[in-house]
Motif scaffolding. Structure first.
Motif, PDB file in Angstrom:
ATOM      1  N   ALA A 115       0.816  -1.213   0.000  1.00 53.94           N
ATOM      2  CA  ALA A 115       0.000   0.000   0.000  1.00 53.94           C
ATOM      3  C   ALA A 115       0.848   1.260   0.000  1.00 53.94           C
ATOM      4  O   ALA A 115       0.332   2.350  -0.288  1.00 53.94           O
ATOM      5  N   GLU A 116       2.125   1.147   0.305  1.00 54.78           N
ATOM      6  CA  GLU A 116       3.013   2.298   0.361  1.00 54.78           C
ATOM      7  C   GLU A 116       4.352   1.954  -0.274  1.00 54.78           C
ATOM      8  O   GLU A 116       4.685   0.787  -0.491  1.00 54.78           O
ATOM      9  N   SER A 169       1.952   6.925  -0.429  1.00 58.87           N
ATOM     10  CA  SER A 169       0.802   6.099  -0.772  1.00 58.87           C
ATOM     11  C   SER A 169       0.885   5.583  -2.204  1.00 58.87           C
ATOM     12  O   SER A 169       1.195   6.336  -3.133  1.00 58.87           O
ATOM     13  N   THR A 216       0.095   1.186  11.793  1.00 57.72           N
ATOM     14  CA  THR A 216       0.564   1.207  10.408  1.00 57.72           C
ATOM     15  C   THR A 216       1.039  -0.156   9.917  1.00 57.72           C
ATOM     16  O   THR A 216       1.047  -0.400   8.709  1.00 57.72           O
ATOM     17  N   TRP A 261      -1.679  -3.470   8.054  1.00 58.54           N
ATOM     18  CA  TRP A 261      -2.306  -3.596   6.737  1.00 58.54           C
ATOM     19  C   TRP A 261      -2.483  -5.046   6.292  1.00 58.54           C
ATOM     20  O   TRP A 261      -3.573  -5.416   5.822  1.00 58.54           O
ATOM     21  N   GLY A 269      -6.376   7.128   2.417  1.00 58.08           N
ATOM     22  CA  GLY A 269      -7.240   5.999   2.711  1.00 58.08           C
ATOM     23  C   GLY A 269      -8.666   6.281   2.259  1.00 58.08           C
ATOM     24  O   GLY A 269      -9.303   5.462   1.584  1.00 58.08           O
ATOM     25  N   ASP A 306      -8.380  -4.018   0.117  1.00 56.25           N
ATOM     26  CA  ASP A 306      -7.069  -3.397   0.306  1.00 56.25           C
ATOM     27  C   ASP A 306      -7.206  -1.923   0.694  1.00 56.25           C
ATOM     28  O   ASP A 306      -6.455  -1.407   1.534  1.00 56.25           O
ATOM     29  N   TYR A 349      -6.135  -0.073   4.123  1.00 54.55           N
ATOM     30  CA  TYR A 349      -5.206   1.059   4.183  1.00 54.55           C
ATOM     31  C   TYR A 349      -5.778   2.192   5.020  1.00 54.55           C
ATOM     32  O   TYR A 349      -5.069   2.793   5.844  1.00 54.55           O
ATOM     33  N   ARG A 364      -4.053   3.415   8.562  1.00 50.91           N
ATOM     34  CA  ARG A 364      -3.557   4.790   8.572  1.00 50.91           C
ATOM     35  C   ARG A 364      -4.560   5.763   9.200  1.00 50.91           C
ATOM     36  O   ARG A 364      -4.411   6.983   9.076  1.00 50.91           O
TER      37      ARG A 364
END
Length: 332
Positions: A15-16, A26, A79, A82, A120, A138, A142, A146
């Motif tokens: 996701a990051e 992101s 964090t 995820w 998000g 997903d 996220y 976050r």
């Protein structure tokens, strides 16, 4: 590959990602693909964008199971959660409809909507519009990991005397807080002594979100400020997701939470408005976005186009999109 094929493939990525000395940026791939698709990009263009953009991404972490019996809210804002949240939401979406899951989660997630500079919130809105189950899981994961606590609003929040958000925002205007990332500056802004009382002065009603959306478009059109861009795209995401909050009290709370995060983003931007550009026609703006590899530009034009259809007042949205496509962007 089709749009759905590309969304399927995007699930292999985290996701990051890290780039340019920054960590925790992101992943915009699924959002940009959805925006490009709506702007008229064909399968070849979508595939070319995905091939180029994915070079910056890293593989998704190993799957992790959500502990049986643990409430879904238990890890909000963690964090590293995820992978576990992906597992939870994917299985939840197998057992219940997307609408049912969103109705149960969005009101809670709204209280932390500023997390990851609104990404998000924005990613979930795009996932809803894409209708892709894995991507929705997903995206919800996220937003959950976050989720950002910007402090509890005052009890009077939402019942203030002001209907127009512009004066409270003007009252908050001051030098931009320190911090490289938008979210760090938002946190600093929300800690300022007058932030709580000033944001509480706004009366929340069904006109609040449209007013915030138009203000963000005007601010971006006049400044090209990168942080202000996220106010534009997040306001459009709110218009997509707010219908899943079907209780009037919860709706006011959701908009109040967004307003608080929006105000923090406004202060974090340090935007200095100048002169807005003359609006270019939508066909030119959409073509420029389709040809661009800039994920933020693509999303901004798409958000403005959607907002114009919903709210009217084409010039505000066209000028904002024109600002993005002319390259006159202040990356603050």
């Amino acid at each position: 590959m089709t749009f759905i094929d590309l969304l399927d493939a995007s699930g292999q990525y985290d996701a990051e990602f890290d780039a340019g000395g920054f960590t925790g940026l992101s992943n915009h791939l699924p959002m940009a693909l959805a925006a490009l698709k709506r702007l008229g990009a064909d399968d070849a263009r979508l595939a070319a964008f995905a091939a180029r953009y994915s070079q910056r991404l890293r593989p998704a972490p190993a799957p992790a199971e959500w502990p049986a019996g643990e409430p879904w809210r238990a890890r909000l804002g963690q964090t590293n959660a995820w992978p576990a949240y992906r597992h939870l939401f994917l299985h939840w979406l197998v057992t219940e409809s997307a609408d049912a899951v969103l109705q149960q989660t969005v009101p809670t997630l709204m209280a932390g909507c500023g997390g990851a500079a609104f990404h998000g919130l924005i990613r979930v809105a795009y996932a809803v519009q894409s209708g892709h189950g894995q991507e929705l899981a997903d995206a919800l994961a996220y937003w959950a990991c976050r989720w950002l606590d910007l402090g509890a609003p005052l009890p009077s929040s939402g019942t203030g005397t002001r209907a127009d958000p512009a004066p409270p925002l003007k009252a908050l205007t001051q030098p931009r807080p320190a911090g490289e990332l938008i979210v760090d500056r938002m946190i600093a802004a929300a800690r300022q002594p007058d932030f709580d009382t000033t944001t509480a002065s706004l009366r929340i009603n069904d006109r609040t979100l449209p007013r915030l959306a138009r203000l963000s478009a005007r601010l971006y059109a006049r400044s090209g400020n990168f942080t202000a861009l996220h106010l534009v795209t997040s306001a459009q995401a709110m218009s997509v997701l707010l219908p899943f909050v079907d209780d009037p009290v919860a709706t006011v709370a959701a908009v109040a939470s967004y307003w608080r995060a929006y105000a923090a983003g406004f202060v974090a931007s340090g935007a200095v408005p100048g002169r807005a550009p003359a609006a270019r026609p939508w066909p030119e703006l959409m073509a420029a976005a389709r040809d661009s590899d800039d994920d933020h530009l693509i999303k901004l034009v798409d958000a403005c186009r959607q907002a114009q259809v919903i709210a009217g007042g084409a010039d505000d949205w066209q000028r904002a999109a024109t600002r993005a496509t002319t390259g006159a962007v202040n990356n603050a």
